[in-house]
Design an enzyme around this catalytic site. Structure first.
Site, PDB file in Angstrom:
ATOM      1  N   ASN A   1       1.038  -1.087   0.481  1.00  0.00           N
ATOM      2  CA  ASN A   1      -0.061  -0.103   0.089  1.00  0.00           C
ATOM      3  C   ASN A   1       1.000   1.335   0.034  1.00  0.00           C
ATOM      4  O   ASN A   1       1.729   1.528   0.513  1.00  0.00           O
ATOM      5  CB  ASN A   1      -1.255  -0.033   0.952  1.00  0.00           C
TER       6      ASN A   1
ATOM      7  N   VAL B   1      -0.988 -10.145   0.855  1.00  0.00           N
ATOM      8  CA  VAL B   1       0.431 -10.245   0.543  1.00  0.00           C
ATOM      9  C   VAL B   1       1.822  -9.831   1.194  1.00  0.00           C
ATOM     10  O   VAL B   1       3.039 -10.367   1.529  1.00  0.00           O
ATOM     11  CB  VAL B   1       0.666 -10.979  -1.180  1.00  0.00           C
ATOM     12  N   ASP B   2       1.370  -9.097   1.257  1.00  0.00           N
ATOM     13  CA  ASP B   2       2.387  -7.327   1.613  1.00  0.00           C
ATOM     14  C   ASP B   2       2.455  -8.141   2.904  1.00  0.00           C
ATOM     15  O   ASP B   2       3.750  -8.090   3.212  1.00  0.00           O
ATOM     16  CB  ASP B   2       1.469  -6.272   1.744  1.00  0.00           C
TER      17      ASP B   2
ATOM     18  N   SER C   1      -3.738  -6.329  -6.571  1.00  0.00           N
ATOM     19  CA  SER C   1      -4.943  -5.633  -6.445  1.00  0.00           C
ATOM     20  C   SER C   1      -6.009  -6.560  -6.890  1.00  0.00           C
ATOM     21  O   SER C   1      -8.017  -6.126  -6.440  1.00  0.00           O
ATOM     22  CB  SER C   1      -4.882  -4.084  -7.339  1.00  0.00           C
TER      23      SER C   1
ATOM     24  N   TYR D   1      -7.989  -4.935  -2.314  1.00  0.00           N
ATOM     25  CA  TYR D   1      -8.409  -3.430  -3.327  1.00  0.00           C
ATOM     26  C   TYR D   1      -8.926  -4.539  -4.018  1.00  0.00           C
ATOM     27  O   TYR D   1      -9.856  -3.552  -5.514  1.00  0.00           O
ATOM     28  CB  TYR D   1      -7.078  -2.936  -3.891  1.00  0.00           C
TER      29      TYR D   1
HETATM   30  P1  ADP Z   1      -4.029  -5.951  -3.030  1.00  0.00           P
HETATM   31  O1  ADP Z   1      -4.399  -4.725  -1.396  1.00  0.00           O
HETATM   32  O2  ADP Z   1      -3.451  -5.691  -4.162  1.00  0.00           O
HETATM   33  O3  ADP Z   1      -5.891  -6.352  -3.250  1.00  0.00           O
HETATM   34  P2  ADP Z   1      -3.492  -8.790  -1.631  1.00  0.00           P
HETATM   35  O4  ADP Z   1      -2.380  -8.523  -0.902  1.00  0.00           O
HETATM   36  O5  ADP Z   1      -4.529  -8.676  -0.443  1.00  0.00           O
HETATM   37  O6  ADP Z   1      -3.577  -7.366  -2.040  1.00  0.00           O
HETATM   38  O7  ADP Z   1      -4.412  -9.986  -2.028  1.00  0.00           O
HETATM   39  C1  ADP Z   1      -3.451 -10.513  -4.342  1.00  0.00           C
HETATM   40  C2  ADP Z   1      -3.605 -11.526  -4.559  1.00  0.00           C
HETATM   41  O8  ADP Z   1      -2.210 -11.909  -3.190  1.00  0.00           O
HETATM   42  C3  ADP Z   1      -4.645 -12.037  -3.880  1.00  0.00           C
HETATM   43  O9  ADP Z   1      -4.919 -12.861  -4.573  1.00  0.00           O
HETATM   44  C4  ADP Z   1      -4.484 -13.000  -2.568  1.00  0.00           C
HETATM   45  O10 ADP Z   1      -4.961 -13.832  -2.325  1.00  0.00           O
HETATM   46  C5  ADP Z   1      -2.714 -13.033  -2.578  1.00  0.00           C
HETATM   47  N1  ADP Z   1      -1.954 -13.662  -1.784  1.00  0.00           N
HETATM   48  C6  ADP Z   1      -1.964 -13.515  -0.472  1.00  0.00           C
HETATM   49  N2  ADP Z   1      -0.978 -14.081   0.303  1.00  0.00           N
HETATM   50  C7  ADP Z   1      -0.392 -14.214  -0.751  1.00  0.00           C
HETATM   51  C8  ADP Z   1       1.376 -14.821  -0.646  1.00  0.00           C
HETATM   52  N3  ADP Z   1       1.502 -15.642   0.622  1.00  0.00           N
HETATM   53  N4  ADP Z   1       1.715 -15.259  -1.945  1.00  0.00           N
HETATM   54  C9  ADP Z   1       1.128 -14.980  -2.721  1.00  0.00           C
HETATM   55  N5  ADP Z   1       0.107 -14.186  -2.697  1.00  0.00           N
HETATM   56  C10 ADP Z   1      -0.630 -14.295  -2.093  1.00  0.00           C
END
Ligand code: ADP
Length: 185
Positions: A26, A35-36, A124, A128
């Site tokens: 973010n 993922v962050d 996203s 998001y």
């Molecule tokens: P955003 O806020 O950009 O939507 P998110 O992290 O909420 O980002 O989600 C983006 C994508 O990453 C989603 O499909 C989520 O399921 C996925 N995600 C979450 N954790 C991981 C991980 N450890 N490795 C790969 N993808 C992940």
């Protein structure tokens, strides 16, 4: 014509043995959910320290949506983390150009630091709120176009992408994986 390989795998981006992994960050750059959070948890405090430093210097106002910046990767197997801020649909950010810019800018950062192998999450498609099919289509089309052009424009000038050999989309869950796989075949 680029001969870089594009592929999709179902898995956890934090364990990927690639030169650079992209973080769906973010604007604060100080960590978040999804993922962050997973990337910061696996990378450890060195990553957060680098992000804090960026907030005190180049990105005092936060990283803009669609922009990207590379840091080291702390304890991760990767060498770099490339942070990019996807558009937040819940905040009215519905322009596909913003999401395309995330992929282009991140490839630009990968080219700039000299990464040959790069892993992307579905930017996203989580908190998001973007539809996974839209994310997959934009991700694959934008990446293909950039690699075929061999360069991307960045605020600091054009970056050469000819050193990039592999772009791997690492998807959490079967449905997102399927959406990406459909775009790749
Ligand atoms: P955003 O806020 O950009 O939507 P998110 O992290 O909420 O980002 O989600 C983006 C994508 O990453 C989603 O499909 C989520 O399921 C996925 N995600 C979450 N954790 C991981 C991980 N450890 N490795 C790969 N993808 C992940």
């Amino acid at each position: 014509m680029s001969d870089a390989v594009l592929e999709a795998v179902e898995g956890d981006i934090t364990t990927q043995q690639v030169d650079a992994i992209v973080n769906a960050a973010n604007s604060s750059l100080l960590g978040g959910g999804g993922v962050d959070g997973a990337i910061h948890a696996a990378a450890g405090p060195a990553l957060l320290a680098e992000c804090r430093e960026l907030r005190q210097t180049r990105y005092a106002g936060g990283l803009p949506v669609g922009a990207a910046v590379a840091t080291g990767a702390g304890n991760l197997p990767a060498t770099w983390v490339i942070h990019t801020v996807g558009p937040n649909r819940h905040a009215g950010q519905t322009d596909p150009g913003l999401l395309a810019s995330c992929f282009r800018s991140s490839l630009g950062e990968a080219g700039r630091v000299g990464a040959r192998t790069v892993a992307f999450p579905a930017i996203s498609a989580g908190i998001y709120g973007w539809d996974r099919h839209d994310v997959a289509e934009i991700a694959v089309a934008t990446t293909r176009r950039a690699l075929e052009a061999g360069v991307v424009p960045t605020p600091d000038g054009e970056v050469d992408l000819s050193g990039i050999e592999l772009v791997r989309f690492v998807l959490f869950g079967r449905s997102v994986y399927d959406a990406f796989q459909r775009q790749l075949t």
